[in-house]
Structure formats: structure tokens, C-alpha cells
Write a protein that holds these residues in place. Structure first.
Motif, PDB file in Angstrom:
ATOM      1  N   PRO A  53       7.645   0.155  11.375  1.00  0.00           N
ATOM      2  CA  PRO A  53       7.493   1.570  11.752  1.00  0.00           C
ATOM      3  C   PRO A  53       8.046   1.960  13.320  1.00  0.00           C
ATOM      4  O   PRO A  53       8.607   2.687  13.347  1.00  0.00           O
ATOM      5  CB  PRO A  53       6.007   1.615  11.563  1.00  0.00           C
ATOM      6  CG  PRO A  53       5.519   0.715  10.343  1.00  0.00           C
ATOM      7  CD  PRO A  53       6.570  -0.603  10.554  1.00  0.00           C
ATOM      8  N   SER A  54       7.479   1.165  13.977  1.00  0.00           N
ATOM      9  CA  SER A  54       8.088   1.456  15.657  1.00  0.00           C
ATOM     10  C   SER A  54       9.460   1.441  15.545  1.00  0.00           C
ATOM     11  O   SER A  54      10.213   2.573  16.289  1.00  0.00           O
ATOM     12  CB  SER A  54       7.236   0.539  16.591  1.00  0.00           C
ATOM     13  OG  SER A  54       7.894  -0.641  16.536  1.00  0.00           O
ATOM     14  N   TYR A  55      10.051   0.543  15.101  1.00  0.00           N
ATOM     15  CA  TYR A  55      11.665   0.577  14.945  1.00  0.00           C
ATOM     16  C   TYR A  55      12.193   1.837  14.454  1.00  0.00           C
ATOM     17  O   TYR A  55      13.149   2.273  14.771  1.00  0.00           O
ATOM     18  CB  TYR A  55      12.162  -0.835  14.482  1.00  0.00           C
ATOM     19  CG  TYR A  55      13.631  -0.974  14.477  1.00  0.00           C
ATOM     20  CD1 TYR A  55      14.463  -0.819  15.714  1.00  0.00           C
ATOM     21  CD2 TYR A  55      14.136  -0.831  13.245  1.00  0.00           C
ATOM     22  CE1 TYR A  55      15.750  -1.074  15.642  1.00  0.00           C
ATOM     23  CE2 TYR A  55      15.633  -0.809  13.114  1.00  0.00           C
ATOM     24  CZ  TYR A  55      16.492  -1.171  14.392  1.00  0.00           C
ATOM     25  OH  TYR A  55      17.683  -1.175  14.640  1.00  0.00           O
ATOM     26  N   LEU A  56      11.664   2.148  13.321  1.00  0.00           N
ATOM     27  CA  LEU A  56      12.257   3.093  12.309  1.00  0.00           C
ATOM     28  C   LEU A  56      11.963   4.323  12.826  1.00  0.00           C
ATOM     29  O   LEU A  56      12.812   5.320  12.500  1.00  0.00           O
ATOM     30  CB  LEU A  56      11.433   2.933  10.845  1.00  0.00           C
ATOM     31  CG  LEU A  56      12.091   3.647   9.730  1.00  0.00           C
ATOM     32  CD1 LEU A  56      13.628   3.081   9.490  1.00  0.00           C
ATOM     33  CD2 LEU A  56      11.266   3.532   8.385  1.00  0.00           C
ATOM     34  N   LYS A  57      10.948   4.591  13.709  1.00  0.00           N
ATOM     35  CA  LYS A  57      10.773   6.084  14.312  1.00  0.00           C
ATOM     36  C   LYS A  57      12.121   6.076  15.300  1.00  0.00           C
ATOM     37  O   LYS A  57      12.274   7.193  15.400  1.00  0.00           O
ATOM     38  CB  LYS A  57       9.426   5.848  15.319  1.00  0.00           C
ATOM     39  CG  LYS A  57       8.944   7.081  15.626  1.00  0.00           C
ATOM     40  CD  LYS A  57       8.401   7.959  14.490  1.00  0.00           C
ATOM     41  CE  LYS A  57       8.035   9.191  14.747  1.00  0.00           C
ATOM     42  NZ  LYS A  57       7.921  10.119  13.659  1.00  0.00           N
ATOM     43  N   PHE A  93       6.945   3.280   7.124  1.00  0.00           N
ATOM     44  CA  PHE A  93       8.156   2.432   6.988  1.00  0.00           C
ATOM     45  C   PHE A  93       9.211   2.903   6.066  1.00  0.00           C
ATOM     46  O   PHE A  93      10.144   2.332   5.600  1.00  0.00           O
ATOM     47  CB  PHE A  93       7.787   1.026   6.727  1.00  0.00           C
ATOM     48  CG  PHE A  93       6.470   1.165   5.742  1.00  0.00           C
ATOM     49  CD1 PHE A  93       6.724   1.517   4.386  1.00  0.00           C
ATOM     50  CD2 PHE A  93       5.274   1.086   6.035  1.00  0.00           C
ATOM     51  CE1 PHE A  93       5.559   1.544   3.557  1.00  0.00           C
ATOM     52  CE2 PHE A  93       4.168   1.159   5.215  1.00  0.00           C
ATOM     53  CZ  PHE A  93       4.138   1.426   3.820  1.00  0.00           C
ATOM     54  N   PHE A  94       9.023   4.193   5.597  1.00  0.00           N
ATOM     55  CA  PHE A  94      10.074   4.792   4.851  1.00  0.00           C
ATOM     56  C   PHE A  94      10.680   6.265   5.383  1.00  0.00           C
ATOM     57  O   PHE A  94      10.006   7.082   5.984  1.00  0.00           O
ATOM     58  CB  PHE A  94       9.388   5.492   3.536  1.00  0.00           C
ATOM     59  CG  PHE A  94       8.992   4.675   2.384  1.00  0.00           C
ATOM     60  CD1 PHE A  94       9.118   3.148   2.567  1.00  0.00           C
ATOM     61  CD2 PHE A  94       8.185   5.035   1.367  1.00  0.00           C
ATOM     62  CE1 PHE A  94       8.641   2.325   1.685  1.00  0.00           C
ATOM     63  CE2 PHE A  94       7.617   4.031   0.440  1.00  0.00           C
ATOM     64  CZ  PHE A  94       7.954   2.554   0.689  1.00  0.00           C
ATOM     65  N   LEU A  95      11.919   6.304   5.646  1.00  0.00           N
ATOM     66  CA  LEU A  95      12.700   7.262   6.300  1.00  0.00           C
ATOM     67  C   LEU A  95      13.793   7.871   5.245  1.00  0.00           C
ATOM     68  O   LEU A  95      14.614   7.256   4.657  1.00  0.00           O
ATOM     69  CB  LEU A  95      13.290   6.605   7.354  1.00  0.00           C
ATOM     70  CG  LEU A  95      14.355   7.930   8.036  1.00  0.00           C
ATOM     71  CD1 LEU A  95      13.531   8.849   8.746  1.00  0.00           C
ATOM     72  CD2 LEU A  95      15.280   7.193   9.265  1.00  0.00           C
TER      73      LEU A  95
END
Length: 267
Positions: free
Chosen positions: A158-162, A183-185
Motif C-alpha cells: 500500500p505505501s508504495y502503491l500510493k 493494494f489495488f490501483l
């Protein structure tokens, strides 16, 4: 105000954490439909992963509708007919695959009702578990994707995907990008979001924007929360979105949807 349409996100909103509709939510939604309110499911889920819930709520019997793939597909449940569909092109999907390699994220899309990816990951496993769809792992993603598809999802911690969300919106401003889970973009065709499809449906049914309630919990719900006459978050809403709606009700595990019906439709 007499509301005529209640639009509900599914995961983490209507559904409990174990992906069920609580007895309390179900009872209240039947009461809303008895009053003539259209109950509409609006989810990032594929159409096939929503149909059983729609039937459980008797939305087909009550002549209602369903917005799947974040609004890229609108289905008339009574007629079992697609009213609207907007796809990503093959070229766009291939560009997203290239971006996923560069950004070190996993990518999935949907072909013939199956999840397709070149990789395995714990987050792809979450999508498999949520949707119940078969996962096909292919040796070459581009070779497997030879036509258009409704959407792609980029998946990572999550923090990376943001950070990837911010970068992707700048890199591909011609596409619709939103978070459905941390965790879903989700990536869809330009102009596709839940609000656009709610607007399409409301105009078809001659329902004014002010007569719509929308309920959600995540970034991909924000457009419809802001569009609806009454935008409601459940208590487990992403913290940065909390002040961007009109009301906050109980969480998905504490029958927040039932609270919405009691407070704003039955009264």
C-alpha cells in the motif's frame, strides 16, 4: 427529501469483512425496495462477481441495475442485458503492462471472465478470493492480451502503491485511475468512474441528482459520493476521505448500510 436511488459500493461497504450481506443490511434494503427505491450495486468487481449478491437482494425482480468494473459496465438486471460498456484498448493495456514493469508493480486484467496475469502475488490472491474468478498465469502478458478489456489493476504494497498512483495519474492523464483497496490501483478508460455511470443511469430513469444516496468507503467511491445528493461514508472509510462526504455511518461490519436506510429513506 424523498430519495429514489440508493447506490452501494460492495467490498468494505455493503459486505462484511467475510464478504457477506448482513441480515440487518438485507432487511433494510428489502424495505427500501418496497418503497420503490432503486437499490444499485456499484463496484470495482467484475460483473460475474456481483451477480449472486444482486440476486440475493432480489434486484433483478425489482427491475434494478448494477455498475461493475467501477462503472465501465452497466447491467439491466431484469433483462440481463448490458446497457453500457467502455473498454480499454489493447494498446492501452500493453502500455499499462510496460508501466507496471517500469514501476515494479504486478498487473492483472480480465479476459473471458478470468483474471489474467504474468505473475503471482499475495494481492492477486486477494482478488481471486474476493471475486471467485479463475486466475490464468500466462508466460507473456502482451501475447495473452490480444483485444480490448474492461480494466486493469496494478497491485503492490500500500505505501508504495500510493506513490505509484500519483505517478501514474501524471504519466497517463488520459486514463481513469483510482484506489479500490490500499493494494489495488484500478485503471479504466478515460471518463469512466462510478459517478459517470450513476449519472447515466439516473438520466435514463429520470431521477434527479438530489434524489440519489451513494455509500462507499474508498477512493474509487469518491466520485459518486461527491456526485450524489447525499454522499455517505461507512465508518471504516479511508481516513483521508472522511471529510469529503455528507455523513459517516457505522462500519461495514456494523450494518452501516442499514443505518443509511433507516435514517434517510424510512424516516
Amino acid at each position: 427529501m424523498k430519495y429514489k436511488m440508493l447506490v452501494l459500493d460492495m467490498d468494505d461497504t455493503l459486505l462484511t469483512d467475510d464478504h457477506k450481506i448482513s441480515k440487518e443490511n438485507k432487511e433494510m434494503l428489502f424495505k427500501a425496495q418496497e418503497l420503490g427505491v432503486y437499490v444499485v450495486l456499484a463496484s470495482g468487481r467484475p460483473t460475474l462477481a456481483m451477480t449472486a449478491f444482486a440476486k440475493e437482494l432480489e434486484l433483478d425482480i425489482n427491475n434494478s441495475y448494477m455498475l461493475s468494473f467501477n462503472g465501465a459496465v452497466i447491467t439491466d438486471l431484469k433483462e440481463d442485458k448490458v446497457l453500457f460498456e467502455q473498454m480499454l484498448t489493447q494498446q492501452q493495456i500493453h502500455e499499462l503492462y510496460d508501466y507496471s514493469l517500469k514501476s515494479k508493480t504486478d498487473i492483472i486484467t480480465y479476459i473471458d471472465g478470468k483474471i489474467v496475469s504474468e505473475t503471482d502475488s499475495e494481492y492477486i490472491d486477494v482478488e481471486k478470493n474476493i471475486t471467485g474468478l479463475q486466475h490464468i498465469k500466462v508466460p507473456n502478458f502482451k501475447n495473452a492480451v490480444t483485444s480490448s478489456a474492461v480494466k486493469c489493476i496494478l497491485l503492490e504494497e500500500p505505501s508504495y502503491l500510493k506513490k505509484i498512483e500519483i505517478d501514474l495519474k501524471e504519466a497517463m492523464p488520459h486514463l481513469s485511475v483510482s484506489m479500490s483497496k490500499p493494494f489495488f490501483l484500478e485503471v479504466a478508460q478515460n471518463g469512466i468512474d462510478k459517478a459517470a455511470s450513476v449519472k447515466f443511469l439516473a438520466e435514463k430513469l429520470n431521477i434527479h441528482q438530489s434524489e440519489i444516496i451513494a455509500v462507499g468507503n474508498a477512493g474509487n467511491d469518491l466520485s459518486m459520493i461527491e456526485y450524489a445528493g447525499l454522499g455517505v461514508w461507512v465508518d471504516n472509510v479511508d481516513p483521508e476521505l472522511r471529510d469529503k462526504g455528507d455523513f459517516v455511518v457505522a462500519s461495514n461490519n456494523n450494518h452501516g448500510v442499514a443505518e443509511v436506510v433507516r435514517r434517510f429513506i424510512l424516516n
